[in-house]
Design an enzyme around this catalytic site. Structure first.
Site, short mmCIF file in Angstrom:
data_model
loop_
_atom_site.label_atom_id
_atom_site.label_comp_id
_atom_site.label_asym_id
_atom_site.label_seq_id
_atom_site.Cartn_x
_atom_site.Cartn_y
_atom_site.Cartn_z
N CYS A 34 0.82 -1.21 0.00
CA CYS A 34 0.00 0.00 0.00
C CYS A 34 0.86 1.26 0.00
CB CYS A 34 -0.95 0.01 1.19
SG CYS A 34 -0.10 0.06 2.78
N ASP A 36 2.34 2.59 2.50
CA ASP A 36 2.29 3.34 3.75
C ASP A 36 3.57 3.14 4.56
OD1 ASP A 36 -0.17 4.04 2.93
OD2 ASP A 36 -1.29 2.85 4.38
N CYS A 59 -2.72 5.19 5.76
CA CYS A 59 -4.17 5.20 5.82
C CYS A 59 -4.65 5.55 7.23
CB CYS A 59 -4.70 3.83 5.41
SG CYS A 59 -4.42 2.58 6.66
N CYS A 103 -2.33 -3.13 8.84
CA CYS A 103 -1.97 -1.83 9.42
C CYS A 103 -1.55 -2.01 10.88
CB CYS A 103 -3.12 -0.83 9.32
SG CYS A 103 -4.02 -0.89 7.76
#
Ligand code: FES
Length: 140
Positions: A34, A36, A59, A103
């Site tokens: 992603c 991140d 995110c 995450c």
């Protein structure tokens, strides 16, 4: 996607945001999937994590997991912080949607990487203490 109240609370009012310029340990991890990135700074006194801050380019869930993870380790002995798992982070946030579980893995990895960096700076091999940090690049 349904987020818990707790996730929304930490996303809209994240705790411990920022940097510690003279940090004793810095951990940076990222998800290639992603893109991140999460960075955690710790200040250690004795074996207590006196201060912790984070910077996350990611995110909303990654911001919430960083925020709660820093709250969970602040003021704690290093040994206790090392026990922080992504599962504990998810539980503290009252759940995460399954596509956002990674995450929480980033948060566990970032904390462990910061502690690993701390030990390395102290001239101590972090390997035997921390064990394997799950793949520094998280898996979705
Ligand atoms: Fe990758 Fe949240 S979507 S860290």
């Amino acid at each position: 996607m349904q987020y818990s109240e707790k996730v929304l609370e930490h996303f809209s009012n994240p705790q411990n945001v920022g940097e510690i310029p003279d940090a004793d340990g810095v951990g940076e991890v990222g998800s290639p999937a992603c893109g991140d990135i999460m960075k955690i700074f710790i200040k250690v006194d004795g074996n207590i994590i006196k201060d912790v801050k984070f910077k996350t380019f990611g995110c909303g869930a990654a911001i919430a997991t960083s925020s709660i993870a820093t709250e969970m380790i602040k003021g704690k002995p290093i040994e206790e912080a090392l026990k922080l798992t992504n599962k504990a982070v998810v539980e503290a946030l009252e759940g995460l949607p399954s596509v956002k579980i990674h995450c929480s893995v980033l948060a566990e990895q970032a904390v462990k990487s910061a502690i690993s960096d701390y030990y390395t700076r102290m001239g101590i091999d972090p390997g035997p203490i921390i064990g394997d940090i799950p793949d520094p690049h998280c898996i979705i």
